[in-house]
Design an enzyme around this catalytic site. Structure first.
Site, PDB file in Angstrom:
ATOM      1  N   TYR A  88      29.178  67.405  42.033  1.00 31.34           N
ATOM      2  CA  TYR A  88      28.482  68.027  43.150  1.00 31.34           C
ATOM      3  C   TYR A  88      29.340  68.203  44.404  1.00 31.34           C
ATOM      4  CZ  TYR A  88      24.562  66.973  40.144  1.00 31.34           C
ATOM      5  OH  TYR A  88      23.714  66.902  39.066  1.00 31.34           O
ATOM      6  N   ARG A 144      27.036  61.059  45.565  1.00 29.09           N
ATOM      7  CA  ARG A 144      26.548  61.080  44.188  1.00 29.09           C
ATOM      8  C   ARG A 144      27.422  62.013  43.347  1.00 29.09           C
ATOM      9  NH1 ARG A 144      22.054  64.767  41.824  1.00 29.09           N
ATOM     10  NH2 ARG A 144      21.837  63.904  39.749  1.00 29.09           N
ATOM     11  N   ARG A 178      26.624  72.677  31.590  1.00 29.40           N
ATOM     12  CA  ARG A 178      26.346  71.241  31.549  1.00 29.40           C
ATOM     13  C   ARG A 178      25.506  70.899  30.329  1.00 29.40           C
ATOM     14  NH1 ARG A 178      24.534  69.024  37.066  1.00 29.40           N
ATOM     15  NH2 ARG A 178      25.037  67.109  35.960  1.00 29.40           N
ATOM     16  N   HIS A 206      22.230  76.376  42.744  1.00 26.41           N
ATOM     17  CA  HIS A 206      22.691  75.137  42.110  1.00 26.41           C
ATOM     18  C   HIS A 206      24.155  74.952  42.452  1.00 26.41           C
ATOM     19  CE1 HIS A 206      19.053  74.590  39.763  1.00 26.41           C
ATOM     20  NE2 HIS A 206      19.079  75.902  39.583  1.00 26.41           N
ATOM     21  N   LEU A 207      24.518  73.775  42.897  1.00 27.97           N
ATOM     22  CA  LEU A 207      25.915  73.496  43.228  1.00 27.97           C
ATOM     23  C   LEU A 207      26.814  73.596  42.003  1.00 27.97           C
ATOM     24  CD1 LEU A 207      25.131  70.498  45.557  1.00 27.97           C
ATOM     25  CD2 LEU A 207      26.230  72.610  46.283  1.00 27.97           C
ATOM     26  N   SER A 208      26.346  73.045  40.893  1.00 32.39           N
ATOM     27  CA  SER A 208      27.120  73.074  39.653  1.00 32.39           C
ATOM     28  C   SER A 208      26.630  74.223  38.774  1.00 32.39           C
ATOM     29  CB  SER A 208      26.981  71.750  38.902  1.00 32.39           C
ATOM     30  OG  SER A 208      25.646  71.577  38.442  1.00 32.39           O
ATOM     31  N   ASP A 226       5.158  77.765  39.934  1.00 29.03           N
ATOM     32  CA  ASP A 226       3.890  78.391  40.306  1.00 29.03           C
ATOM     33  C   ASP A 226       3.727  78.460  41.826  1.00 29.03           C
ATOM     34  OD1 ASP A 226       3.310  78.745  37.632  1.00 29.03           O
ATOM     35  OD2 ASP A 226       1.806  77.153  37.540  1.00 29.03           O
ATOM     36  N   ASN A 228      17.123  74.744  46.042  1.00 29.38           N
ATOM     37  CA  ASN A 228      17.848  74.023  45.012  1.00 29.38           C
ATOM     38  C   ASN A 228      16.864  72.966  44.530  1.00 29.38           C
ATOM     39  OD1 ASN A 228      19.341  72.312  43.419  1.00 29.38           O
ATOM     40  ND2 ASN A 228      21.159  72.373  44.716  1.00 29.38           N
ATOM     41  N   HIS A 288      14.299  72.155  35.753  1.00 27.62           N
ATOM     42  CA  HIS A 288      14.174  72.086  34.306  1.00 27.62           C
ATOM     43  C   HIS A 288      12.837  71.501  33.847  1.00 27.62           C
ATOM     44  CE1 HIS A 288      18.368  72.582  35.162  1.00 27.62           C
ATOM     45  NE2 HIS A 288      18.411  71.382  35.714  1.00 27.62           N
ATOM     46  N   ARG A 314      19.781  71.194  30.807  1.00 30.83           N
ATOM     47  CA  ARG A 314      19.901  71.834  32.124  1.00 30.83           C
ATOM     48  C   ARG A 314      20.031  73.353  32.029  1.00 30.83           C
ATOM     49  NH1 ARG A 314      20.794  67.655  35.798  1.00 30.83           N
ATOM     50  NH2 ARG A 314      21.838  65.852  34.900  1.00 30.83           N
ATOM     51  N   GLU A 359      17.425  80.985  44.159  1.00 28.24           N
ATOM     52  CA  GLU A 359      17.661  79.668  43.559  1.00 28.24           C
ATOM     53  C   GLU A 359      19.153  79.364  43.625  1.00 28.24           C
ATOM     54  OE1 GLU A 359      16.947  77.398  39.260  1.00 28.24           O
ATOM     55  OE2 GLU A 359      16.603  79.554  39.426  1.00 28.24           O
ATOM     56  N   ALA A 419      16.741  68.566  39.605  1.00 23.47           N
ATOM     57  CA  ALA A 419      16.245  68.378  38.242  1.00 23.47           C
ATOM     58  C   ALA A 419      14.870  69.009  38.022  1.00 23.47           C
ATOM     59  CB  ALA A 419      16.196  66.893  37.900  1.00 23.47           C
ATOM     60  N   PRO A 443      15.068  66.622  44.350  1.00 22.30           N
ATOM     61  CA  PRO A 443      15.404  65.216  44.164  1.00 22.30           C
ATOM     62  C   PRO A 443      16.904  64.958  44.042  1.00 22.30           C
ATOM     63  CG  PRO A 443      14.389  66.104  42.182  1.00 22.30           C
ATOM     64  CD  PRO A 443      14.257  67.145  43.250  1.00 22.30           C
ATOM     65  N   ASN A 444      17.300  63.854  44.637  1.00 19.41           N
ATOM     66  CA  ASN A 444      18.656  63.314  44.605  1.00 19.41           C
ATOM     67  C   ASN A 444      19.659  64.087  45.456  1.00 19.41           C
ATOM     68  OD1 ASN A 444      17.959  61.176  42.763  1.00 19.41           O
ATOM     69  ND2 ASN A 444      17.872  62.743  41.187  1.00 19.41           N
TER      70      ASN A 444
END
Length: 146
Positions: A25, A20, A109, A102-104, A89, A76, A82, A113, A100, A79, A12-13
């Site tokens: 990001y 954004r 953070r 993550h950009l940040s 699963d 990625n 978390h 997170r 996995e 959200a 998402p996002n």
């Protein structure tokens, strides 16, 4: 030899990348990330199937569809990292190597997170490297398939 396919999943996002919160990001768009991943993957003889959705079920369906069709998954989860035991699963049920991304740096953070349900089923986690994290993920999977 059949071309190996890597599933690239963005949650998402992430469709809003480039606009954004660029201070968090970066300015790179999702389309640019997908193109860079596909170009690098091609250098290793890998194809990329990319999916982005703001809907958990769509992501789970894509992960399920990877079973028997893909050689690995780069994800990625945004959200959902978390919150989604269902995505965790799904990843564990398809028996594929998972990286996995993550950009940040999620550990630098907000407290909520700091924990990712996905990390427990990923063989590698790359956080805080920006868009290059996706390229590191491609290289990790390519090394497994060499």
């Amino acid at each position: 030899m059949t071309e190996r396919v890597v599933l690239l999943v963005n949650g998402p996002n992430l469709n809003l990348l480039g606009t954004r919160q660029p201070e968090v990001y970066g300015a790179t768009t999702l389309a640019e990330i997908e193109a860079a991943v596909a170009a690098l993957a091609a250098e290793f003889g890998l194809a990329v199937r990319a999916v982005q959705s703001n809907h958990e079920g769509v992501l789970i369906d894509a992960i399920h569809a990877a079973r028997g069709e893909c050689a690995g998954i780069i994800i990625n989860p945004g959200a959902y990292s978390h919150t989604s035991i269902a995505i965790r699963d799904a990843l564990s049920s398809v028996d594929l190597p998972v990286v996995e991304v993550h950009l940040s740096n999620i550990h630098a953070r907000e407290e909520f997170r700091h924990h990712s349900f996905v990390s427990a089923v990923a063989e590698a986690v790359i956080a805080g490297a920006g868009p290059a994290g996706y390229e590191y993920a491609v290289r990790h999977l390519a090394a497994k398939f060499a």
